[in-house]
Every structure is written in structure tokens, then in C-alpha cells.
Design a protein around this motif. Structure first.
Motif, PDB file in Angstrom:
ATOM      1  N   VAL A 177     -19.783   3.488  11.363  1.00  0.00           N
ATOM      2  CA  VAL A 177     -18.815   4.577  11.687  1.00  0.00           C
ATOM      3  C   VAL A 177     -18.315   4.441  12.983  1.00  0.00           C
ATOM      4  O   VAL A 177     -19.176   4.327  13.966  1.00  0.00           O
ATOM      5  CB  VAL A 177     -19.447   5.714  11.480  1.00  0.00           C
ATOM      6  N   ASP A 178     -16.890   4.547  13.223  1.00  0.00           N
ATOM      7  CA  ASP A 178     -16.252   4.707  14.389  1.00  0.00           C
ATOM      8  C   ASP A 178     -15.827   6.133  14.419  1.00  0.00           C
ATOM      9  O   ASP A 178     -15.004   6.569  13.550  1.00  0.00           O
ATOM     10  CB  ASP A 178     -15.193   3.737  14.695  1.00  0.00           C
ATOM     11  N   SER A 179     -16.016   6.941  15.592  1.00  0.00           N
ATOM     12  CA  SER A 179     -15.429   8.311  15.664  1.00  0.00           C
ATOM     13  C   SER A 179     -15.375   8.513  17.042  1.00  0.00           C
ATOM     14  O   SER A 179     -15.589   7.961  18.109  1.00  0.00           O
ATOM     15  CB  SER A 179     -16.145   9.398  15.053  1.00  0.00           C
ATOM     16  N   MET A 180     -14.640  10.069  17.400  1.00  0.00           N
ATOM     17  CA  MET A 180     -14.577  10.458  18.784  1.00  0.00           C
ATOM     18  C   MET A 180     -15.551  11.735  18.775  1.00  0.00           C
ATOM     19  O   MET A 180     -15.459  12.416  17.926  1.00  0.00           O
ATOM     20  CB  MET A 180     -12.985  10.382  19.025  1.00  0.00           C
ATOM     21  N   ALA A 181     -15.930  11.978  19.900  1.00  0.00           N
ATOM     22  CA  ALA A 181     -16.675  13.265  20.301  1.00  0.00           C
ATOM     23  C   ALA A 181     -15.988  13.880  21.659  1.00  0.00           C
ATOM     24  O   ALA A 181     -15.446  13.185  22.359  1.00  0.00           O
ATOM     25  CB  ALA A 181     -17.915  13.156  20.056  1.00  0.00           C
ATOM     26  N   THR A 182     -16.695  15.076  22.047  1.00  0.00           N
ATOM     27  CA  THR A 182     -16.232  15.668  23.134  1.00  0.00           C
ATOM     28  C   THR A 182     -17.537  15.946  24.054  1.00  0.00           C
ATOM     29  O   THR A 182     -17.291  16.318  25.125  1.00  0.00           O
ATOM     30  CB  THR A 182     -15.779  17.296  22.632  1.00  0.00           C
ATOM     31  N   GLN A 183     -18.509  15.212  23.679  1.00  0.00           N
ATOM     32  CA  GLN A 183     -19.674  15.438  24.394  1.00  0.00           C
ATOM     33  C   GLN A 183     -20.896  14.204  24.290  1.00  0.00           C
ATOM     34  O   GLN A 183     -20.690  13.746  22.978  1.00  0.00           O
ATOM     35  CB  GLN A 183     -20.469  16.826  24.427  1.00  0.00           C
ATOM     36  N   ILE A 184     -21.723  14.125  25.244  1.00  0.00           N
ATOM     37  CA  ILE A 184     -22.821  13.117  24.941  1.00  0.00           C
ATOM     38  C   ILE A 184     -24.132  14.094  25.217  1.00  0.00           C
ATOM     39  O   ILE A 184     -23.969  14.935  26.356  1.00  0.00           O
ATOM     40  CB  ILE A 184     -22.848  11.989  25.944  1.00  0.00           C
ATOM     41  N   ILE A 185     -25.135  14.088  24.475  1.00  0.00           N
ATOM     42  CA  ILE A 185     -26.215  14.797  24.718  1.00  0.00           C
ATOM     43  C   ILE A 185     -27.527  13.842  25.071  1.00  0.00           C
ATOM     44  O   ILE A 185     -27.567  13.066  24.235  1.00  0.00           O
ATOM     45  CB  ILE A 185     -26.371  15.698  23.462  1.00  0.00           C
ATOM     46  N   ILE A 186     -28.017  14.174  26.376  1.00  0.00           N
ATOM     47  CA  ILE A 186     -28.896  13.217  26.907  1.00  0.00           C
ATOM     48  C   ILE A 186     -30.199  14.167  26.928  1.00  0.00           C
ATOM     49  O   ILE A 186     -30.450  15.083  27.572  1.00  0.00           O
ATOM     50  CB  ILE A 186     -28.643  12.569  28.175  1.00  0.00           C
ATOM     51  N   PRO A 187     -31.393  13.521  26.373  1.00  0.00           N
ATOM     52  CA  PRO A 187     -32.882  14.216  26.660  1.00  0.00           C
ATOM     53  C   PRO A 187     -33.146  13.921  28.021  1.00  0.00           C
ATOM     54  O   PRO A 187     -33.200  12.731  28.528  1.00  0.00           O
ATOM     55  CB  PRO A 187     -33.514  13.456  25.488  1.00  0.00           C
ATOM     56  N   ILE A 188     -33.768  15.121  28.504  1.00  0.00           N
ATOM     57  CA  ILE A 188     -34.069  15.049  30.189  1.00  0.00           C
ATOM     58  C   ILE A 188     -35.408  15.715  30.178  1.00  0.00           C
ATOM     59  O   ILE A 188     -35.853  16.522  29.607  1.00  0.00           O
ATOM     60  CB  ILE A 188     -32.757  15.917  31.081  1.00  0.00           C
ATOM     61  N   LYS A 189     -36.178  15.190  31.299  1.00  0.00           N
ATOM     62  CA  LYS A 189     -37.420  15.792  31.647  1.00  0.00           C
ATOM     63  C   LYS A 189     -37.519  15.984  33.212  1.00  0.00           C
ATOM     64  O   LYS A 189     -36.717  15.137  33.921  1.00  0.00           O
ATOM     65  CB  LYS A 189     -38.636  14.853  31.253  1.00  0.00           C
ATOM     66  N   ASN A 190     -38.228  16.725  33.618  1.00  0.00           N
ATOM     67  CA  ASN A 190     -38.561  16.781  34.993  1.00  0.00           C
ATOM     68  C   ASN A 190     -37.244  16.753  35.904  1.00  0.00           C
ATOM     69  O   ASN A 190     -37.425  16.083  36.943  1.00  0.00           O
ATOM     70  CB  ASN A 190     -39.614  15.704  35.614  1.00  0.00           C
ATOM     71  N   ILE A 191     -36.835  17.988  35.738  1.00  0.00           N
ATOM     72  CA  ILE A 191     -35.164  17.937  36.532  1.00  0.00           C
ATOM     73  C   ILE A 191     -35.309  19.255  37.279  1.00  0.00           C
ATOM     74  O   ILE A 191     -35.648  20.402  36.340  1.00  0.00           O
ATOM     75  CB  ILE A 191     -34.117  17.579  35.723  1.00  0.00           C
ATOM     76  N   GLN A 192     -34.768  19.432  38.407  1.00  0.00           N
ATOM     77  CA  GLN A 192     -34.542  20.731  39.365  1.00  0.00           C
ATOM     78  C   GLN A 192     -33.092  21.143  39.351  1.00  0.00           C
ATOM     79  O   GLN A 192     -32.398  20.334  38.952  1.00  0.00           O
ATOM     80  CB  GLN A 192     -35.077  20.451  40.729  1.00  0.00           C
ATOM     81  N   PRO A 193     -32.755  22.329  39.479  1.00  0.00           N
ATOM     82  CA  PRO A 193     -31.455  22.661  39.524  1.00  0.00           C
ATOM     83  C   PRO A 193     -30.836  22.076  40.591  1.00  0.00           C
ATOM     84  O   PRO A 193     -29.560  21.796  40.287  1.00  0.00           O
ATOM     85  CB  PRO A 193     -31.619  24.369  39.714  1.00  0.00           C
TER      86      PRO A 193
END
Length: 155
Positions: free
Chosen positions: A122-138
Motif C-alpha cells: 500500500v502507498d498512501s499519504m499521512a499528516t504525521q509520523i509517530i515515533i516511540p521515545i524514552k528517557n527524554i526531558q522537556p
């Protein structure tokens, strides 16, 4: 003769400043890309998906692309990519220990491709990428956002 020398000096210094600023722009792009690459690599949380994902690739390139590829245990591959000039904003949902980073684009600018899926490729388009993150400060999130915004204006 003194007047000619003075005129040449006046023309030389602005030219020198222009040349030096052109090279500093290249370095800032490379520095921004390098910072983003290191941040994503050090904060990526494979543990959130380790039961499904065999490996991943997350790259920010010098020619202005963000690419994220996930290889599933069952053989399926998902590929996401967008041009940094299309970056709009980011959101983070979670805690300092673990969460999800949402990279939003201005429109449907994220290329999404799936390979070897049960439902077919499947080829499509989206508005975002979601990346799992750990140990991050503001502060780290603010620096990531700042670098993405700066790079989006340069590409």
C-alpha cells in the motif's frame, strides 16, 4: 591611489562576510541534521514495539528528509518519509520515561509505504509520523522542535 585602495577595501570586506556566511549556513544545516540524528537514535524506544518490530531505521538526511522504516517480525515493512520543509509542529504524549513523539506536517506530506503486508503493498499519504521515545526531558523536546523548525526554513 589611496582612494582606489580605499574603494577596494570597502568592496572586499562585504564580499568576505558574504562568503563566510554562506559557509556557516552549510555548517548549521549539518549541525542541525547531526543533532536530530543523534537525538532520535539515543531516545528511540524499541521496547514499546519489541514484540512486533525486528529492527528499525530512523534517519535525518543532509538533503532535507526524515525517514523512518520499521521491519516487523512477520516480514512486513513500513516506510515513512517527509521533506523537512513540510514540517509544521511536534507533540509529545507521555512522561520523561516513555512516550510517543508526533511529527506533524503542513498537509498530507508524509509518504507511507507498506511492503509484504497481508492486505498487499500500500502507498498512501499521512499528516504525521509517530515515533516511540524514552528517557527524554522537556528541554530535549524543545531543542528537537527548534532544530526541525530551523531546518524546515532552510530546505
Amino acid at each position: 591611489m589611496k582612494k582606489l585602495t580605499f574603494i577596494l577595501k570597502l568592496g572586499f570586506f562585504p564580499l568576505l562576510i558574504l562568503i563566510l556566511s554562506a559557509f556557516s549556513n552549510i555548517n548549521s544545516v549539518e549541525e542541525g541534521v547531526s543533532y536530530l540524528q543523534k537525538s532520535f537514535a539515543s531516545h528511540y524506544d524499541l521496547g514499546q514495539e519489541s514484540d512486533q518490530i525486528k529492527r528499525y531505521e530512523l534517519n535525518v538526511t543532509n538533503n532535507g528528509f526524515c525517514r523512518y522504516k520499521r521491519f516487523y517480525i512477520n516480514g512486513k515493512t513500513e516506510y515513512f518519509a517527509f521533506k523537512l520543509s513540510k514540517f509544521k509542529d511536534l507533540d509529545y504524549f507521555g512522561s520523561t520515561e516513555t512516550g510517543k513523539l508526533y511529527l506533524h506536517t503542513k498537509g498530507e506530506d508524509v509518504i507511507v509505504q507498506t511492503y509484504r503486508d497481508r492486505g498487499g503493498d500500500v502507498d498512501s499519504m499521512a499528516t504525521q509520523i509517530i515515533i516511540p521515545i524514552k528517557n527524554i526531558q522537556p528541554e530535549d523536546l524543545n531543542l528537537i522542535k527548534e532544530n526541525l523548525r530551523e531546518l524546515s526554513s532552510k530546505f
